[in-house]
Design a protein around this motif. Structure first.
Motif, PDB file in Angstrom:
ATOM      1  N   SER A  47      68.643  10.714  55.773  1.00 49.21           N
ATOM      2  CA  SER A  47      67.653  10.942  54.798  1.00 49.21           C
ATOM      3  C   SER A  47      67.003  12.162  54.976  1.00 49.21           C
ATOM      4  O   SER A  47      65.993  12.679  54.310  1.00 49.21           O
ATOM      5  CB  SER A  47      66.495   9.938  55.254  1.00 49.21           C
ATOM      6  OG  SER A  47      66.960   8.710  55.233  1.00 49.21           O
ATOM      7  N   SER A 130      71.519   3.710  50.410  1.00 44.87           N
ATOM      8  CA  SER A 130      70.601   3.926  49.378  1.00 44.87           C
ATOM      9  C   SER A 130      71.430   3.873  48.030  1.00 44.87           C
ATOM     10  O   SER A 130      70.794   3.638  47.007  1.00 44.87           O
ATOM     11  CB  SER A 130      69.873   5.144  49.609  1.00 44.87           C
ATOM     12  OG  SER A 130      70.468   6.430  49.557  1.00 44.87           O
ATOM     13  N   GLN A 282      53.152   9.712  47.391  1.00 44.85           N
ATOM     14  CA  GLN A 282      53.574   8.499  46.760  1.00 44.85           C
ATOM     15  C   GLN A 282      52.927   7.368  47.243  1.00 44.85           C
ATOM     16  O   GLN A 282      52.617   6.969  48.616  1.00 44.85           O
ATOM     17  CB  GLN A 282      55.058   8.045  47.413  1.00 44.85           C
ATOM     18  CG  GLN A 282      55.693   6.944  46.840  1.00 44.85           C
ATOM     19  CD  GLN A 282      57.011   6.621  47.448  1.00 44.85           C
ATOM     20  OE1 GLN A 282      57.610   7.076  48.317  1.00 44.85           O
ATOM     21  NE2 GLN A 282      57.828   5.794  46.698  1.00 44.85           N
ATOM     22  N   TRP A 435      61.807  14.647  47.329  1.00 49.23           N
ATOM     23  CA  TRP A 435      63.108  14.124  46.884  1.00 49.23           C
ATOM     24  C   TRP A 435      64.115  15.084  46.364  1.00 49.23           C
ATOM     25  O   TRP A 435      63.958  16.052  45.743  1.00 49.23           O
ATOM     26  CB  TRP A 435      62.952  13.199  45.704  1.00 49.23           C
ATOM     27  CG  TRP A 435      61.984  11.797  46.054  1.00 49.23           C
ATOM     28  CD1 TRP A 435      62.579  10.792  46.414  1.00 49.23           C
ATOM     29  CD2 TRP A 435      60.484  11.697  46.241  1.00 49.23           C
ATOM     30  NE1 TRP A 435      61.552   9.806  46.717  1.00 49.23           N
ATOM     31  CE2 TRP A 435      60.311  10.655  46.686  1.00 49.23           C
ATOM     32  CE3 TRP A 435      59.647  12.667  46.036  1.00 49.23           C
ATOM     33  CZ2 TRP A 435      58.824   9.931  46.971  1.00 49.23           C
ATOM     34  CZ3 TRP A 435      58.085  12.254  46.297  1.00 49.23           C
ATOM     35  CH2 TRP A 435      57.897  10.925  46.564  1.00 49.23           C
ATOM     36  N   GLN A 446      67.407   4.685  42.622  1.00 45.30           N
ATOM     37  CA  GLN A 446      67.491   4.231  43.986  1.00 45.30           C
ATOM     38  C   GLN A 446      66.034   4.546  44.790  1.00 45.30           C
ATOM     39  O   GLN A 446      65.591   3.916  45.590  1.00 45.30           O
ATOM     40  CB  GLN A 446      68.566   5.013  44.743  1.00 45.30           C
ATOM     41  CG  GLN A 446      68.266   6.533  44.851  1.00 45.30           C
ATOM     42  CD  GLN A 446      69.578   7.194  45.440  1.00 45.30           C
ATOM     43  OE1 GLN A 446      70.684   7.598  44.743  1.00 45.30           O
ATOM     44  NE2 GLN A 446      69.941   6.938  46.726  1.00 45.30           N
ATOM     45  N   SER A 447      65.300   5.572  43.970  1.00 41.31           N
ATOM     46  CA  SER A 447      63.970   5.717  44.708  1.00 41.31           C
ATOM     47  C   SER A 447      62.805   5.291  43.890  1.00 41.31           C
ATOM     48  O   SER A 447      61.780   5.020  44.489  1.00 41.31           O
ATOM     49  CB  SER A 447      63.874   7.335  44.636  1.00 41.31           C
ATOM     50  OG  SER A 447      64.741   8.013  45.393  1.00 41.31           O
ATOM     51  N   TRP A 448      62.920   4.940  42.635  1.00 42.15           N
ATOM     52  CA  TRP A 448      61.971   4.447  41.859  1.00 42.15           C
ATOM     53  C   TRP A 448      62.327   3.121  41.009  1.00 42.15           C
ATOM     54  O   TRP A 448      61.284   2.378  40.467  1.00 42.15           O
ATOM     55  CB  TRP A 448      61.341   5.383  40.968  1.00 42.15           C
ATOM     56  CG  TRP A 448      61.047   6.774  41.460  1.00 42.15           C
ATOM     57  CD1 TRP A 448      61.849   8.079  41.517  1.00 42.15           C
ATOM     58  CD2 TRP A 448      60.067   7.164  42.210  1.00 42.15           C
ATOM     59  NE1 TRP A 448      61.051   8.750  42.459  1.00 42.15           N
ATOM     60  CE2 TRP A 448      59.856   8.358  42.852  1.00 42.15           C
ATOM     61  CE3 TRP A 448      58.823   6.099  42.543  1.00 42.15           C
ATOM     62  CZ2 TRP A 448      59.027   8.877  43.601  1.00 42.15           C
ATOM     63  CZ3 TRP A 448      57.856   6.780  43.200  1.00 42.15           C
ATOM     64  CH2 TRP A 448      57.838   8.109  43.850  1.00 42.15           C
ATOM     65  N   GLY A 452      65.902  -0.499  44.355  1.00 41.55           N
ATOM     66  CA  GLY A 452      65.619   0.106  45.490  1.00 41.55           C
ATOM     67  C   GLY A 452      64.482  -0.275  46.234  1.00 41.55           C
ATOM     68  O   GLY A 452      64.470  -0.197  47.248  1.00 41.55           O
ATOM     69  N   SER A 459      65.541   2.679  49.032  1.00 41.43           N
ATOM     70  CA  SER A 459      64.962   4.080  49.031  1.00 41.43           C
ATOM     71  C   SER A 459      63.563   4.117  48.261  1.00 41.43           C
ATOM     72  O   SER A 459      63.061   5.053  48.186  1.00 41.43           O
ATOM     73  CB  SER A 459      65.787   5.339  49.091  1.00 41.43           C
ATOM     74  OG  SER A 459      66.354   5.182  47.810  1.00 41.43           O
ATOM     75  N   ASN A 460      63.288   2.846  47.627  1.00 47.01           N
ATOM     76  CA  ASN A 460      62.163   2.923  46.771  1.00 47.01           C
ATOM     77  C   ASN A 460      60.910   2.585  47.862  1.00 47.01           C
ATOM     78  O   ASN A 460      60.287   1.385  47.749  1.00 47.01           O
ATOM     79  CB  ASN A 460      62.228   1.869  45.662  1.00 47.01           C
ATOM     80  CG  ASN A 460      60.880   2.063  44.628  1.00 47.01           C
ATOM     81  OD1 ASN A 460      59.894   2.525  45.046  1.00 47.01           O
ATOM     82  ND2 ASN A 460      61.018   1.195  43.755  1.00 47.01           N
ATOM     83  N   TYR A 461      60.449   3.473  48.803  1.00 38.15           N
ATOM     84  CA  TYR A 461      59.766   3.079  49.696  1.00 38.15           C
ATOM     85  C   TYR A 461      58.396   2.648  49.324  1.00 38.15           C
ATOM     86  O   TYR A 461      57.591   2.015  50.010  1.00 38.15           O
ATOM     87  CB  TYR A 461      59.452   4.323  50.686  1.00 38.15           C
ATOM     88  CG  TYR A 461      60.932   4.796  51.216  1.00 38.15           C
ATOM     89  CD1 TYR A 461      61.667   3.807  52.045  1.00 38.15           C
ATOM     90  CD2 TYR A 461      61.250   6.205  51.038  1.00 38.15           C
ATOM     91  CE1 TYR A 461      62.767   4.380  52.514  1.00 38.15           C
ATOM     92  CE2 TYR A 461      62.459   6.484  51.492  1.00 38.15           C
ATOM     93  CZ  TYR A 461      63.162   5.539  52.091  1.00 38.15           C
ATOM     94  OH  TYR A 461      64.808   5.941  52.706  1.00 38.15           O
TER      95      TYR A 461
END
Length: 565
Positions: A47, A130, A282, A435, A446-448, A452, A459-461
């Motif tokens: 990460s 991810s 975020q 990012w 994968q992030s949004w 995810g 990895s969409n934390y």
């Protein structure tokens, strides 16, 4: 703050002034000044930016992407582990032939089974890679023989080739096969990688250094440098000082306040790359105590929008970066041809923000005091990595700007490993993240994207989910026409921007400094370290560390194995 006058000082990547024909002899040790430790050294699981740099130099992909960062078809890609590839007649398969001279750093031959193992591992839900959500169009990988790996696709798509080669650096099956994917992160192998790249791993001394050595018998030829060492500093100031003093050859964290010092150092050069990095504050849309519930504050879209209105993003970027960054546009970067640089944003409007907060029932009991509703104060914690000067400064500015709207923000500085752990577990209110986008704008899934968010280790934390955003992105990635792709991505970005999944902050212009004795061969747009194997230091400019004896070479048995067909 006066705007920095960088013309004539900064050099664009690809036009770096020390490029030129290599000398008859070359080599030397490249020392990179870096902050902190990486989390681990497994491709697609790390990460951290530092972890990505190390794993990229140690591992190979089936093919390397070119400077154009083309993701449609295979134009611009160059052979790496695969020396040739063949498309199926229906374009639903690609057969990759493995270079028969390729060897792992321990001497074992690379086989097609390694490719299949890598793909299947990265898709294993217990591993939690991810990139798993980005591999859904690949149905399977088969191995008709030991030198051929065939990727089978569910449907024709513009970036089939990119998906097959870019997302999955190949892993050695003989090392990882007997370790359950769920245990990879904790395995000693996660801190001592074995790959096929032109540099092999030597050692990692926590809080000290990471060292790689030239793989002198590499199937693509030995790199020009003898060693690459990351000198790990506890904080950005120490890292910068090591570079300015000459202890290190390269430092990628240059900031506006460093420019005056750089003008006094005639042997230092500066280069910029086109950025694939963006940052934002975020929101966590789910309750940190239980993901089954919405966050008590940020589950409310209108509250997120009101908080975004109270933040002057342009002022923050000017204050923190001067001219070394632009305001972020959303979960994208300007370098993508699919990004509209005029994407409409939620505007800064403090008066309107206060009005919306009032309408939502968040009222200030005293002038200038913290707002509250039903006895609950409008207060939350903003977490930020303490090793990032830029993110700490942005957090403090956000804290002050939201205070003017009647919001109390507690800024919490934590070590990167701690912050990453909290993000993976979703145990935070709000976090300023950075990012590193990939060459494809599809990496934003994968992030949004919803997948995810729902995956155990996705990895969409922030757990942002909107099926309309997902649909627009998927449709954009399926479109072969660039105009259609751009229009669909624009619609996707408009959805997530208006939903206020984050307060989009900065798109930094990657700016690194390096000693003039370091001869480079250009900086790849998506990764400045991508061509380190072609860098060198002339004999007459070496310093004592360059002439230190290299680490022990592979054993005679390994050497014999690597020479074997």
């Amino acid at each position: 703050m006066a705007t920095l006058k960088l013309a004539g000082l900064l050099l664009v990547a690809g036009c770096v002034g020390t490029e030129g024909p290599p000398p008859k002899t070359s080599g030397g040790t490249l020392v990179i000044s870096a902050v902190g430790d990486p989390d681990l050294l497994i491709p697609a699981l790390t990460s951290s930016a530092l972890g990505l740099q190390v794993t990229d130099l140690v591992h190979d992909r089936l093919a390397d992407i070119g400077d154009s960062l083309n993701i449609v078809g295979d134009r611009g890609f160059s052979p790496r582990l695969s020396d040739t590839w063949t498309w199926g007649r229906d374009s639903l398969s690609i057969a990759f032939h493995i270079d028969e001279s390729a060897r792992w750093h321990d001497g074992r031959a690379v086989r097609s089974g390694d490719v299949r193992f890598t793909f299947e591992s990265f898709r294993d839900s217990t591993l939690g890679a991810s990139v798993a959500s980005l591999l859904t169009n690949i149905d399977s990988v088969t191995t008709p023989d030991s030198a051929t790996a065939v990727f089978w696709f569910r449907s024709r798509a513009p970036q089939q080739f990119y998906d097959a080669v870019y997302l999955t650096p190949i892993m050695p099956a003989h090392i990882w096969r007997d370790i359950p994917p769920s245990a990879w992160r904790r395995s000693p192998a996660a801190r001592a990688p074995v790959g096929t790249g032109r540099f092999r791993f030597v050692r990692w001394t926590p809080r000290g250094s990471i060292e790689l050595a030239a793989d002198t018998m590499n199937y693509h030829g030995a790199p020009k440098l003898t060693r690459v060492i990351w000198s790990l500093a506890p904080d950005p100031t120490t890292a910068a000082t090591r570079f300015f003093s000459g202890e290190a050859d390269l430092f990628e964290g240059l900031r506006p306040e460093h420019m005056a010092t750089l003008k006094t150092l005639p042997n230092v050069r500066i280069a910029q790359t086109r950025g694939l990095i963006y940052s934002g504050a975020q929101f966590n849309l789910r309750d940190p105590a239980s993901r089954a519930r919405p966050h008590p504050l940020f589950g409310d879209r209108e509250l997120r929008r009101a908080l975004t209105m109270a933040v002057d993003r342009s002022a923050i970027v000017r204050s923190v970066y001067d001219s070394l960054a632009l305001p972020a546009l959303g979960p994208t970067v300007r370098m993508y041809s699919t990004t509209d640089p005029k994407l409409p944003q939620i505007p800064f409007d403090l008066a309107r923000s206060r009005q919306v907060l009032d309408s939502l029932g968040w009222r200030a009991t005293t002038a200038g005091g913290t707002r509250a509703r039903n006895g609950r104060p409008l207060q939350f914690t903003l977490s930020v990595p303490g090793s990032s000067v830029a993110r700490v400064r942005m957090a403090v500015l956000i804290q002050e700007q939201l205070r003017q709207a009647g919001v109390k923000v507690d800024v919490e500085q934590v070590d990167i490993p701690v912050l990453v752990d909290r993000m993976r577990k979703r145990t935070f209110d709000m976090v300023i993240g950075g990012w590193q986008a990939q060459a494809s704008p599809g990496s934003g899934r994968q992030s949004w994207g919803s997948s995810g968010s729902r995956a155990r280790d996705g990895s969409n934390y922030g757990s942002y989910e909107n099926p309309l955003f997902d649909t627009y992105v998927d449709s954009a990635l399926a479109a072969f026409d660039i105009t259609t792709r751009r229009a669909l991505f624009t619609k996707a970005y408009q959805v997530i921007i208006q939903d206020a999944a984050a307060i989009w902050l900065a798109e930094p212009i990657p700016t690194l400094g390096y000693h003039s004795r370091l001869q480079t061969s250009g900086l790849r747009p998506d990764a400045w370290w991508g061509r380190v194997g072609e860098w060198w230091i002339p004999d007459d400019q070496r310093i004592p560390r360059d002439n230190a004896p290299p680490p022990a070479a592979p054993s005679s048995a390994d050497t014999a194995a690597r020479k074997a067909p």
